[in-house]
Design a protein around this motif. Sequence first.
Motif, PDB file in Angstrom:
ATOM      1  N   SER A 198      12.114  -1.549   3.871  1.00 21.89           N
ATOM      2  CA  SER A 198      12.610  -0.176   4.023  1.00 21.89           C
ATOM      3  C   SER A 198      11.487   0.732   4.532  1.00 21.89           C
ATOM      4  O   SER A 198      11.712   1.648   5.340  1.00 21.89           O
ATOM      5  N   THR A 199      10.265   0.473   4.087  1.00 26.01           N
ATOM      6  CA  THR A 199       9.135   1.302   4.537  1.00 26.01           C
ATOM      7  C   THR A 199       8.866   1.067   6.026  1.00 26.01           C
ATOM      8  O   THR A 199       8.683   2.020   6.793  1.00 26.01           O
TER       9      THR A 199
ATOM     10  N   GLU B 139       9.365  -9.532  -8.085  1.00 25.59           N
ATOM     11  CA  GLU B 139       8.663  -9.569  -6.804  1.00 25.59           C
ATOM     12  C   GLU B 139       8.159 -10.987  -6.504  1.00 25.59           C
ATOM     13  O   GLU B 139       8.365 -11.516  -5.423  1.00 25.59           O
TER      14      GLU B 139
ATOM     15  N   ALA C  34       9.637  -3.364  -1.263  1.00 25.57           N
ATOM     16  CA  ALA C  34       9.688  -2.072  -0.552  1.00 25.57           C
ATOM     17  C   ALA C  34       9.151  -2.176   0.875  1.00 25.57           C
ATOM     18  O   ALA C  34       9.152  -1.179   1.606  1.00 25.57           O
TER      19      ALA C  34
ATOM     20  N   GLY D  93       2.758   4.276   0.147  1.00 20.52           N
ATOM     21  CA  GLY D  93       3.007   3.884  -1.239  1.00 20.52           C
ATOM     22  C   GLY D  93       2.505   4.949  -2.185  1.00 20.52           C
ATOM     23  O   GLY D  93       1.701   5.808  -1.802  1.00 20.52           O
ATOM     24  N   GLY D  94       2.988   4.910  -3.409  1.00 23.44           N
ATOM     25  CA  GLY D  94       2.574   5.916  -4.384  1.00 23.44           C
ATOM     26  C   GLY D  94       2.216   5.326  -5.730  1.00 23.44           C
ATOM     27  O   GLY D  94       2.091   6.048  -6.705  1.00 23.44           O
TER      28      GLY D  94
ATOM     29  N   VAL E 288       0.769  -0.457   0.759  1.00 24.93           N
ATOM     30  CA  VAL E 288       0.292  -0.986  -0.531  1.00 24.93           C
ATOM     31  C   VAL E 288       1.441  -0.780  -1.507  1.00 24.93           C
ATOM     32  O   VAL E 288       1.533   0.223  -2.216  1.00 24.93           O
ATOM     33  N   LEU E 289       2.324  -1.742  -1.517  1.00 22.58           N
ATOM     34  CA  LEU E 289       3.623  -1.601  -2.172  1.00 22.58           C
ATOM     35  C   LEU E 289       4.073  -2.948  -2.710  1.00 22.58           C
ATOM     36  O   LEU E 289       3.690  -3.986  -2.161  1.00 22.58           O
TER      37      LEU E 289
ATOM     38  N   PHE F 127       9.105   7.700  -2.160  1.00 24.22           N
ATOM     39  CA  PHE F 127       9.888   7.226  -3.314  1.00 24.22           C
ATOM     40  C   PHE F 127      10.076   8.371  -4.310  1.00 24.22           C
ATOM     41  O   PHE F 127       9.101   8.912  -4.850  1.00 24.22           O
TER      42      PHE F 127
ATOM     43  N   LEU G 290      -4.242  -8.020  -3.581  1.00 27.57           N
ATOM     44  CA  LEU G 290      -4.817  -6.678  -3.731  1.00 27.57           C
ATOM     45  C   LEU G 290      -6.237  -6.877  -4.261  1.00 27.57           C
ATOM     46  O   LEU G 290      -6.436  -7.634  -5.206  1.00 27.57           O
TER      47      LEU G 290
ATOM     48  N   GLY H   3      -1.828   0.651  -6.542  1.00 34.26           N
ATOM     49  CA  GLY H   3      -2.648   0.169  -5.428  1.00 34.26           C
ATOM     50  C   GLY H   3      -2.845   1.236  -4.364  1.00 34.26           C
ATOM     51  O   GLY H   3      -3.948   1.416  -3.838  1.00 34.26           O
TER      52      GLY H   3
ATOM     53  N   ARG I  62       7.856  -6.802 -12.208  1.00 32.28           N
ATOM     54  CA  ARG I  62       7.657  -7.361 -10.862  1.00 32.28           C
ATOM     55  C   ARG I  62       7.083  -8.774 -10.894  1.00 32.28           C
ATOM     56  O   ARG I  62       7.117  -9.479  -9.890  1.00 32.28           O
TER      57      ARG I  62
ATOM     58  N   ALA J 235      -7.710  -4.941  -9.697  1.00 35.35           N
ATOM     59  CA  ALA J 235      -6.775  -4.795 -10.805  1.00 35.35           C
ATOM     60  C   ALA J 235      -6.884  -3.327 -11.183  1.00 35.35           C
ATOM     61  O   ALA J 235      -7.963  -2.856 -11.561  1.00 35.35           O
ATOM     62  N   CYS J 236      -5.802  -2.571 -11.049  1.00 38.91           N
ATOM     63  CA  CYS J 236      -5.906  -1.116 -11.192  1.00 38.91           C
ATOM     64  C   CYS J 236      -4.646  -0.544 -11.830  1.00 38.91           C
ATOM     65  O   CYS J 236      -3.553  -1.067 -11.640  1.00 38.91           O
TER      66      CYS J 236
ATOM     67  N   ALA K 281       6.425  -6.003  -2.648  1.00 43.65           N
ATOM     68  CA  ALA K 281       6.981  -6.550  -1.402  1.00 43.65           C
ATOM     69  C   ALA K 281       8.432  -6.145  -1.178  1.00 43.65           C
ATOM     70  O   ALA K 281       8.873  -6.038  -0.028  1.00 43.65           O
TER      71      ALA K 281
END
Length: 393
Positions: free
Chosen positions: A96-97, A326, A93, A13-14, A88-89, A39, A144, A17, A322, A147-148, A91
């Motif tokens: 495909s990941t 999401e 994604a 993930g990028g 850490v994506l 991504f 997660l 999170g 999301r 909170a970031c 959901a």
Amino acid sequence: MADIRLNKITVCGGGNGAQTLAPIAAHQLDCQVDLYAPFGDEADRLRSGSDSHGGVETTGAVQAKALLRCISADPAEVIPGSPLVVLVLPAFAHESTLRAILPFLDQGAWVGAIPARGGFDFCAAKLLREHGRPDVALFGLQTLPWACRIQEFGRSIHVLGVKQAVDAASRPAGLIGEMAPVLQGMLGLRVHQAASLLALTLANTGQLIHPGIMYGLFGDWDGTPFPADGVPLFYHGLSDHGANVLAAMSEDVQAIRECLGASIDLSAVRPLIEWLLYSYNRNIQDSSTLRSAFVTNQAYSGLKAPVREVAPGAFVPDFGARYLTEDVPYGLAVSRAIAELAGVETPALDRVIGWAGAQLGKDFLSTHQDETRVPQRYGLDRLDHLITFVRED
Ligand code: NAI
């Protein structure tokens, strides 16, 4: 994989999170961390940000900084050699990941999602079956831990709040006893064992909080744009009405828990107020009501509702955020589908799913079910099938 050696792990993930976990895990585990970021051009941007800053850094509630071993959009470069791979994506994604990394996973690797959201196990177990990988074990976290928000891409991420404890589950379910200490070591906070990933699906509080607060804030919105200073605070703007919506949704989930609890251990499925106190006790000043627990939670401070600017200084709710895209198809719709298998009525969930679907032009309970992770999509279309799946080792 009793002799797990954490010389290296991979974070997939990028976003917020993933950029938070990578330096924290490197610091906590004192091991090398690779980042799989396929991504767009994220891998390049992450590399250049990190290079110019001497690593990726978290600030605020958790402080860690690390130079990552390799950041790549090519799974062949970063997945092999990692006994622990963490997605850490959002959901949407996950599938495909997982498809991209599966051919490169080490024998006996542990692969998990933080957070799991709803139905991660239905989807991942199907992919493992298709790829003939019974050796790979799955895990998920209920939420997660932080909170970031990214401040500078690839350089610094601000951690606004950190949860005190998080639940985790695995498939095979019995492995969580071995995994939980590893996850706890990686995250630097308490990780409690939940009985199954199904329990985490129902215990997913994001599915209640995010769509429920959106419904409370914007359910009666008349379409008039609001000015910048009219953008409501998301959590601290919770009204009595919004809190009632959340309480009713939580009760619906508790009704599912009660019905299925005789067959499956669902003790991790806490009422929403209990979960808030379990996760954020130290951050909450007034826990006397559900509303006060939200609006006095310092970890939620300053976070605004998702909006789009449609003209200079004119904002409308962002229903494409999301919190709906999401948390409904990978959250509420999954719990609602489980309720249907169990014959449990869920009027509050139905109302919010229906409203969210109307905003997105999708009926997640029928015509757009294939955009969700409901168990029926994976052949689990009877309660006994679902229970057998959960008990399978
Ligand atoms: P984010 O919005 O920062 O994630 C976006 C990233 O996901 C992108 O940068 C990209 O790397 C990846 N991505 C998006 N679409 C993709 C696709 N189609 N294929 C491959 N990769 C794709 O998400 P964030 O904030 O990192 O959240 C991750 C998860 O944690 C989500 O489930 C979120 O709901 C949850 N969460 C996040 C919190 C936070 O404070 N950031 C708090 C609580 C839960």
